[in-house]
Design a protein around this motif. Sequence first.
Motif, PDB file in Angstrom:
ATOM      1  N   TYR A   8       0.808  -1.207   0.000  1.00  0.00           N
ATOM      2  CA  TYR A   8       0.000   0.000   0.000  1.00  0.00           C
ATOM      3  C   TYR A   8       0.840   1.253   0.000  1.00  0.00           C
ATOM      4  O   TYR A   8       1.967   1.279   0.466  1.00  0.00           O
ATOM      5  N   LEU A   9       0.247   2.254  -0.599  1.00  0.00           N
ATOM      6  CA  LEU A   9       0.941   3.512  -0.810  1.00  0.00           C
ATOM      7  C   LEU A   9       0.298   4.565   0.075  1.00  0.00           C
ATOM      8  O   LEU A   9      -0.912   4.764   0.036  1.00  0.00           O
ATOM      9  N   ARG A  46       9.428   7.177  -1.732  1.00  0.00           N
ATOM     10  CA  ARG A  46       9.868   6.939  -3.111  1.00  0.00           C
ATOM     11  C   ARG A  46       9.212   7.952  -4.015  1.00  0.00           C
ATOM     12  O   ARG A  46       8.101   8.392  -3.765  1.00  0.00           O
ATOM     13  N   LYS A  47       9.880   8.245  -5.098  1.00  0.00           N
ATOM     14  CA  LYS A  47       9.260   9.117  -6.084  1.00  0.00           C
ATOM     15  C   LYS A  47       8.261   8.291  -6.886  1.00  0.00           C
ATOM     16  O   LYS A  47       8.569   7.172  -7.290  1.00  0.00           O
ATOM     17  N   LEU A  48       7.086   8.837  -7.102  1.00  0.00           N
ATOM     18  CA  LEU A  48       6.064   8.102  -7.834  1.00  0.00           C
ATOM     19  C   LEU A  48       6.253   8.287  -9.336  1.00  0.00           C
ATOM     20  O   LEU A  48       6.769   9.321  -9.783  1.00  0.00           O
ATOM     21  N   ALA A  49       5.819   7.312 -10.087  1.00  0.00           N
ATOM     22  CA  ALA A  49       5.960   7.377 -11.538  1.00  0.00           C
ATOM     23  C   ALA A  49       5.009   8.407 -12.143  1.00  0.00           C
ATOM     24  O   ALA A  49       5.230   8.911 -13.236  1.00  0.00           O
ATOM     25  N   TYR A  50       3.931   8.681 -11.444  1.00  0.00           N
ATOM     26  CA  TYR A  50       2.997   9.721 -11.871  1.00  0.00           C
ATOM     27  C   TYR A  50       2.346  10.286 -10.619  1.00  0.00           C
ATOM     28  O   TYR A  50       2.410   9.672  -9.556  1.00  0.00           O
ATOM     29  N   ARG A  51       1.720  11.437 -10.758  1.00  0.00           N
ATOM     30  CA  ARG A  51       1.143  12.076  -9.580  1.00  0.00           C
ATOM     31  C   ARG A  51      -0.095  11.315  -9.117  1.00  0.00           C
ATOM     32  O   ARG A  51      -0.933  10.923  -9.922  1.00  0.00           O
ATOM     33  N   VAL A  52      -0.159  11.123  -7.819  1.00  0.00           N
ATOM     34  CA  VAL A  52      -1.324  10.463  -7.240  1.00  0.00           C
ATOM     35  C   VAL A  52      -1.894  11.393  -6.194  1.00  0.00           C
ATOM     36  O   VAL A  52      -1.193  11.763  -5.256  1.00  0.00           O
ATOM     37  N   ASP A  56       3.748  13.830  -5.351  1.00  0.00           N
ATOM     38  CA  ASP A  56       4.813  13.354  -6.225  1.00  0.00           C
ATOM     39  C   ASP A  56       5.609  12.234  -5.562  1.00  0.00           C
ATOM     40  O   ASP A  56       6.322  11.490  -6.229  1.00  0.00           O
ATOM     41  N   TYR A  60       5.753   3.536   0.611  1.00  0.00           N
ATOM     42  CA  TYR A  60       5.220   2.210   0.321  1.00  0.00           C
ATOM     43  C   TYR A  60       5.423   1.291   1.523  1.00  0.00           C
ATOM     44  O   TYR A  60       6.493   1.299   2.131  1.00  0.00           O
ATOM     45  N   LYS A  87      -3.103   4.181  -2.547  1.00  0.00           N
ATOM     46  CA  LYS A  87      -3.310   3.039  -3.422  1.00  0.00           C
ATOM     47  C   LYS A  87      -2.958   1.783  -2.657  1.00  0.00           C
ATOM     48  O   LYS A  87      -2.150   1.832  -1.726  1.00  0.00           O
ATOM     49  N   PHE A  88      -3.547   0.681  -3.063  1.00  0.00           N
ATOM     50  CA  PHE A  88      -3.117  -0.589  -2.481  1.00  0.00           C
ATOM     51  C   PHE A  88      -3.350  -1.695  -3.486  1.00  0.00           C
ATOM     52  O   PHE A  88      -4.157  -1.554  -4.407  1.00  0.00           O
TER      53      PHE A  88
END
Lengths: 130, 96
Positions: A8-9, A46-52, A56, A60, A87-88
């Motif tokens: 999960y994020l 961690r840096k995310l691959a896209y904005r959530v 940024d 995790y 997210k999870f």
Amino acid sequence: MREYEILYLLAPDLPQNKVEELNQKVSDLITKQGGQVLTLFNWGRRKLAYRVAKHDYGVYVYVNFLQSGSVIAELERILKYDDRVLKFMTVKLDEAVNVEERLKTKRELLLSSYDEEVAPVQAEAAAEAV
Amino acid sequence: MEHERERPRMGHRSQEGGNKPKRKVFTSRKACRFCTDKESKPNYKHPKMLAMYISERGRIIPRRISGLCAMHQRRLTTSIKQARTMALLPFTATQR
């Protein structure tokens, strides 16, 4: 017993104690329903691959556990309604696990699947945070 | 290899004098990377490894280029998609 993993994020601005509180809640739920937590590992920032949700970065948390499967719905419900969880994802790794044998091989498996990747990731996250 | 040479793609060309029939260049097919290295498997938790198999725009590299076997390409695809849902890999190249 089935083997699951759940990743999960969390929002990056979540204080450490809140993260631990949630992790505790998750592992309590698993153990309460006759499960066993194999690993609970914080990957760190961690840096995310896209904005959530306008973030940024994200934190995790990875949980690997054995349980019959009855806890999944409840677990996902908790994560879904917790707005600190961005997210999870739950992945079923194995349908039928022999608990005793799995516990014996626990360490080995952990080493092979995490050390190489997670360690540099954490270093990277630390570098980015500076 | 032999039979490939005997199957000219553009049949008429080879009969015309002067113009050499275009021969398909064959490079020996490398063994699938995941088959060679039994230790590693495509896994969504290893985004750095998966990143080798996506293009700059974030698209999954096809099997004919990645050189993976069908089984591993399939698993790779699943892993990349899992990694995408968890924001470990991009869906597309984004402008920030």
